[in-house]
Design a protein around this motif. Structure first.
Motif, PDB file in Angstrom:
ATOM      1  N   ILE A 337       0.855  -1.203   0.000  1.00  0.00           N
ATOM      2  CA  ILE A 337       0.000   0.000   0.000  1.00  0.00           C
ATOM      3  C   ILE A 337       0.890   1.252   0.000  1.00  0.00           C
ATOM      4  N   MET A 338       2.028   1.182   0.705  1.00  0.00           N
ATOM      5  CA  MET A 338       2.960   2.324   0.728  1.00  0.00           C
ATOM      6  C   MET A 338       3.503   2.581  -0.683  1.00  0.00           C
ATOM      7  N   SER A 339       3.745   1.500  -1.430  1.00  0.00           N
ATOM      8  CA  SER A 339       4.208   1.659  -2.818  1.00  0.00           C
ATOM      9  C   SER A 339       3.111   2.270  -3.682  1.00  0.00           C
ATOM     10  N   LEU A 340       1.866   1.798  -3.505  1.00  0.00           N
ATOM     11  CA  LEU A 340       0.755   2.363  -4.286  1.00  0.00           C
ATOM     12  C   LEU A 340       0.561   3.835  -3.944  1.00  0.00           C
ATOM     13  N   ALA A 341       0.793   4.188  -2.686  1.00  0.00           N
ATOM     14  CA  ALA A 341       0.649   5.600  -2.281  1.00  0.00           C
ATOM     15  C   ALA A 341       1.678   6.460  -3.008  1.00  0.00           C
ATOM     16  N   ALA A 342       2.879   5.896  -3.199  1.00  0.00           N
ATOM     17  CA  ALA A 342       3.914   6.642  -3.932  1.00  0.00           C
ATOM     18  C   ALA A 342       3.543   6.733  -5.410  1.00  0.00           C
ATOM     19  N   LEU A 343       3.150   5.598  -5.991  1.00  0.00           N
ATOM     20  CA  LEU A 343       2.961   5.533  -7.447  1.00  0.00           C
ATOM     21  C   LEU A 343       1.638   6.131  -7.897  1.00  0.00           C
ATOM     22  N   LYS A 344       0.584   5.911  -7.137  1.00  0.00           N
ATOM     23  CA  LYS A 344      -0.764   6.316  -7.577  1.00  0.00           C
ATOM     24  C   LYS A 344      -1.285   7.556  -6.862  1.00  0.00           C
ATOM     25  N   LEU A 345      -0.880   7.743  -5.600  1.00  0.00           N
ATOM     26  CA  LEU A 345      -1.378   8.921  -4.865  1.00  0.00           C
ATOM     27  C   LEU A 345      -0.363  10.057  -4.898  1.00  0.00           C
ATOM     28  N   LYS A 346       0.827   9.771  -5.452  1.00  0.00           N
ATOM     29  CA  LYS A 346       1.896  10.778  -5.574  1.00  0.00           C
ATOM     30  C   LYS A 346       2.301  11.350  -4.219  1.00  0.00           C
ATOM     31  N   MET A 347       2.253  10.515  -3.199  1.00  0.00           N
ATOM     32  CA  MET A 347       2.707  10.963  -1.879  1.00  0.00           C
ATOM     33  C   MET A 347       4.217  10.786  -1.785  1.00  0.00           C
ATOM     34  N   SER A 348       4.885  11.688  -1.057  1.00  0.00           N
ATOM     35  CA  SER A 348       6.336  11.571  -0.877  1.00  0.00           C
ATOM     36  C   SER A 348       6.618  10.490   0.171  1.00  0.00           C
TER      37      SER A 348
END
Ligand code: IZC
Ligand code: ZN
Length: 431
Positions: A337-348
């Motif tokens: 989920i942390m990876s999806l947050a980076a890739l899809k939610l553009k979170m740092s």
């Protein structure tokens, strides 16, 4: 100084900042890090945190060399449907054929199929199955989490699920928060009499409170499930009876669940893929945490993800969760989920680590207690096989944990590399 345990030679010790409130907007960009650090534990609590070179005088019973890697607080998963019977792999083919999540539910499948399996299972069977998933969650670095009911939709089975959570609370070292999600779907018998069903679920609140079976109440506010008015009625009753409140809001259709959550002072509003701009504006001025579940968007094959950037940039508090459940997100892996947050939610990376520690803790009423590492707090932490904190979301889909500690006790450890004699090459490779 005497200690039970010393973790030394830590490359980066992540120290997300706990305060009385969740981190909002710009504050989420701040991830305090101590480099070349050490961590001492005594009686299950953090005794001391400091520079590695200052740890030489510590007389520890056990010393662990972190080999320059990353140590963080244990992860917090603030939204899971941990306890259920059966599984729904048969629905995968329907999904591939283009049948939507809500259509599967409307035809008596989805949540309702899990309800049938959960009714059939004994409390012992449910506990054994939930324990299996819980242990996998610990293996992925989770040391605090939430678990919802909602696969009973009747008194007996809802209480069976909540008692299962209680049994796990008493037997596992993780901090486990229980949520009553009785209004999760409409049982077929109540079609057209939804308010009657809601009254039944409201009728369970006193008993649940008396037995201390849940700390929060939650409702699935969605087209074909519960309306805004019904959600308001249920959550207001729950709040008045002393429950913290949460809501499955604006996942598929923008019904205004986020606005409702803010107006009720909910601890969290979850999903928010279709949240309105008005709702996001209201969120900014509240302490309600937006719990985003990008694994669900991914698993349902949607293109549109929650607008995490707009939320954070406008000053809201965001947390991340697995949404682990047998239908719309079948994974215990919060690292994914942390990876999806980076890739899809553009979170740092900084925002992501704060979202799975301090903010996730606030979303389940554990603000300042979980997701932090500070002297005299519980020593829940993870040693990660990554060279820096940016690396974890970057390398997706695997388990980076080396070992996971709850109250200073190692509860999970991976097989050390080199114990399976595959090739001499592994001696020279890292990552
Ligand atoms: O079993 O489908 N969204 N509830 C609301 C779920 C997903 C869980 C499920
Ligand atoms: Zn959910």
């Amino acid at each position: 100084m005497k200690a039970d345990l010393l973790i030394y030679n830590i490359g980066q010790l992540l120290l997300p900042k706990a305060s009385g409130k969740p981190l909002k907007g710009e504050e989420m960009k701040n991830l305090p890090i101590l480099e070349n650090a050490a961590l001492a534990v005594q009686d299950g609590l953090v005794l001391w945190i400091g520079k590695n070179k200052e740890s030489v005088g510590i007389d520890a019973n056990e010393r662990i060399n972190a080999e320059g890697k990353v140590v963080s607080p244990g992860l917090v998963d603030p939204h899971t449907h941990l306890v259920f019977g059966g599984s729904r792999e048969d629905e995968l083919a329907l999904k591939q054929a283009g049948v939507s999540y809500l259509d599967i539910l409307a035809k008596g499948g989805g949540i309702l199929s899990t309800v049938t399996a959960t009714k059939q299972a004994t409390e012992k069977e449910l506990a054994a199955k939930a324990a299996f998933h819980l242990e996998r969650m610990i293996s992925f670095g989770i040391t605090a989490m939430e678990a919802k009911s909602g696969y009973g939709l009747d008194r007996e089975t809802e209480l069976k699920q909540l008692r299962t959570v209680k049994r796990l609370q008493e037997t596992y070292p993780v901090k486990l928060i229980s949520t009553f999600l009785g209004p999760h779907a409409i049982p077929p018998y109540y079609k057209g009499r939804e308010d009657l069903f809601l009254d039944e679920m409201i009728g369970l609140l006193d008993e649940i409170k008396k037995e201390d079976l849940a700390q929060f109440a939650d409702i699935f506010c969605e087209t074909g499930v519960f309306t805004i008015e019904q959600s308001k009625r249920f959550l207001e009753k729950a709040k008045n009876k002393g429950f913290g409140v949460k809501i499955h809001a604006d996942e598929i259709d923008p019904l205004g669940g986020l606005e409702l959550a803010v107006s009720l002072g909910a601890a969290s509003a979850d999903h928010l893929v279709a949240a309105s701009d008005k709702g996001i504006k209201a969120l900014r001025n509240s302490d309600t945490v937006a719990v985003l579940l990008p694994g669900t968007t991914f698993y349902l094959g949607k293109d549109q993800y929650a607008k995490a950037r707009t939320m954070i940039d406008s000053g809201a508090a965001v947390a991340l969760a697995t949404d682990f459940n047998p239908g719309s997100c079948v994974t215990e892996n919060l690292q994914m989920i942390m990876s999806l947050a980076a890739l899809k939610l553009k979170m740092s990376a900084e925002e992501i680590w704060n979202a799975v520690t301090v903010n996730a803790a606030h979303a389940i009423g554990l603000g300042g207690e979980a997701g932090v590492l500070e002297a005299s707090k519980q020593a829940d932490f993870v040693i990660w096989d990554v060279p820096n904190f940016h690396y974890l979301p970057y390398h997706f889909g695997v388990n980076h944990a080396i070992s996971v500690y709850c109250s200073g006790i190692k509860r999970w450890e991976r097989m050390p590399y080199g114990t399976i004699p595959l090739s001499a090459a592994r001696e020279t490779s890292s990552f």
